[in-house]
Write a protein that holds these residues in place. Structure first.
Motif, PDB file in Angstrom:
ATOM      1  N   VAL A 193       0.837  -1.195   0.000  1.00 58.01           N
ATOM      2  CA  VAL A 193       0.000   0.000   0.000  1.00 58.01           C
ATOM      3  C   VAL A 193       0.874   1.247   0.000  1.00 58.01           C
ATOM      4  N   LEU A 263      -5.226  -0.158   5.067  1.00 58.96           N
ATOM      5  CA  LEU A 263      -3.955  -0.264   5.778  1.00 58.96           C
ATOM      6  C   LEU A 263      -3.887  -1.580   6.554  1.00 58.96           C
ATOM      7  N   ALA A 269       3.909  -1.316   3.584  1.00 61.90           N
ATOM      8  CA  ALA A 269       3.665   0.021   3.045  1.00 61.90           C
ATOM      9  C   ALA A 269       4.966   0.556   2.453  1.00 61.90           C
ATOM     10  N   CYS A 281       1.879   9.084   6.965  1.00 67.58           N
ATOM     11  CA  CYS A 281       1.480   7.813   6.352  1.00 67.58           C
ATOM     12  C   CYS A 281       2.175   6.628   7.011  1.00 67.58           C
ATOM     13  N   ALA A 285       0.121   3.599   8.977  1.00 65.22           N
ATOM     14  CA  ALA A 285       0.297   2.185   8.652  1.00 65.22           C
ATOM     15  C   ALA A 285       0.784   1.407   9.868  1.00 65.22           C
ATOM     16  N   THR A 292       6.832   0.058   7.138  1.00 61.30           N
ATOM     17  CA  THR A 292       7.014   0.851   5.926  1.00 61.30           C
ATOM     18  C   THR A 292       8.472   0.814   5.486  1.00 61.30           C
TER      19      THR A 292
END
Length: 383
Positions: A193, A263, A269, A281, A285, A292
């Motif tokens: 994502v 999420l 991510a 962001c 997440a 991420t």
């Protein structure tokens, strides 16, 4: 206190993003604590020129560039009609409002990140040089001696590199939205994502390139992109040219419940941005246990991600591809990293952010000297 916020846009603007979420959350939080807050921002579409949203007075005037002069004119008019604000927060998104020339009220300069890398990505060479000159030379001189707020230690370091007195820069981090308890399980197929505005410097194309490299050896791999912006068609074209159009879902703007479900269902991510002040962001997440992967030299992302614990910081696209492949293949490592990410995200609350802002604004409104604090912890509300 009577408080004014000058911000380029508000969250109803088609190009609104994390900076707008930050400003509005702080504004609403200050209203809830008994303060009067007016948010000056750009006009757009059919949005009313003036309205009150959750207690915050929103004044919209001017377009992409006209908002700066229009907002300071409105600020002056409101102060003539109703008296000076106790404090003005001037949010610099590359270009300052220069409110220090328009008001005698104490001014706090809020900067999410320095735009050195973004100027040439978004603008032509001449406009980029002018923009960088304004940000790096004019602005530090105009706000010299004023209180600054950065949203990460990385931004504080960059501001100091531009000549801003580091002892005048407080750091007040973003909070994290409380994750919606959806009971959503991870998607059965590997899913990446990307969350953010669709603009050039977010480099969503890098996520598509990662997908293209890994899709042949990773059955079912998909990329889901949450967000809207004027760069949408270019991203869609890149997916088509890469042969990945059928494996990329450009979801556009989604409601909060859908965002949290997306999420929560992701495996990983990506944040391939050129620069972020913090990386909202990332922590969003993380609140769902999703680590991420981002670039090391992208500003605050090196702070919102704890390398190899809550996510991974990489130097280039090849390394990003390698780390995505590694974590997609290693369920145990991915889930352990996600658990650490969730614990890390819990440290950053919006109530803590708003409390730090209240303490700092009270300090500034009383005419006290600028301070360098992390989340303004040692300032007291008493005076």
């Amino acid at each position: 206190m009577r408080i004014a916020f000058l911000n380029w846009r508000d969250s109803t603007h088609p190009e609104g993003g994390g900076a707008e979420h930050y400003a509005e959350t702080v504004c609403r939080g200050l209203v809830a604590r008994g303060h009067t807050v007016t948010l000056y921002c750009a006009a757009h579409g059919d949005a009313p020129a003036s309205e009150t949203v959750e207690g915050v007075h929103v004044r919209r005037q001017g377009g992409r560039l006209g908002v700066y002069a229009a907002s300071t004119r409105a600020l002056r008019a409101d102060e003539r009609a109703h008296g000076r604000y106790d404090v003005v927060v001037d949010v610099q998104n590359g270009v300052p409002f220069l409110s220090v020339l328009s008001t005698r009220s104490p001014v706090v300069s809020l900067i999410h990140h320095v735009h050195r890398e973004q100027w040439p990505v978004v603008f032509g060479p001449v406009s980029a040089r002018i923009g960088w000159l304004i940000e790096s030379r004019l602005s530090p001189r105009a706000y010299r001696g004023r209180q600054y707020v950065a949203v990460s230690e990385r931004t504080r370091e960059e501001l100091a590199g531009l000549g801003v007195d580091e002892q005048h820069i407080a750091v007040i981090h973003n909070g994290t939205d409380e994750p919606v308890a959806l009971g959503t399980a991870r998607r059965p197929d590997p899913t990446i994502v990307v969350l953010g505005r669709l603009v050039p410097h977010k480099r969503v194309e890098h996520a598509i390139d990662v997908l293209a490299r890994l899709r042949p050896t990773t059955p079912g791999l998909r990329l889901r992109v949450i967000g809207q912006g004027w760069w949408h068609d270019e991203i869609a074209a890149h997916a088509e040219q890469s042969g990945m159009a059928d494996d990329v879902d450009l979801l556009g703007f989604v409601e909060d419940g859908v965002k949290h479900a997306e999420l929560a269902g992701a495996w990983l991510a990506l944040a391939p941005s050129v620069k972020e002040g913090w990386g909202l962001c990332v922590v969003e997440a993380a609140s769902h246990g999703v680590p991420t992967i981002a670039y090391t030299n992208a500003g605050g992302l090196s702070e919102s991600i704890v390398h190899q614990r809550t996510g991974v910081l990489v130097d280039d696209l090849d390394e990003m591809t390698h780390e995505v492949a590694r974590l997609l293949a290693d369920h145990e490592a991915r889930e352990e990293m996600g658990a650490h990410a969730r614990d890390y995200a819990r440290q950053f609350t919006w109530s803590g952010t708003v409390g730090a802002w209240e303490r700092l604004l009270l300090h500034t409104a009383r005419g006290k000297a600028p301070v360098a604090m992390t989340d303004a912890q040692s300032l007291t509300v008493r005076g």
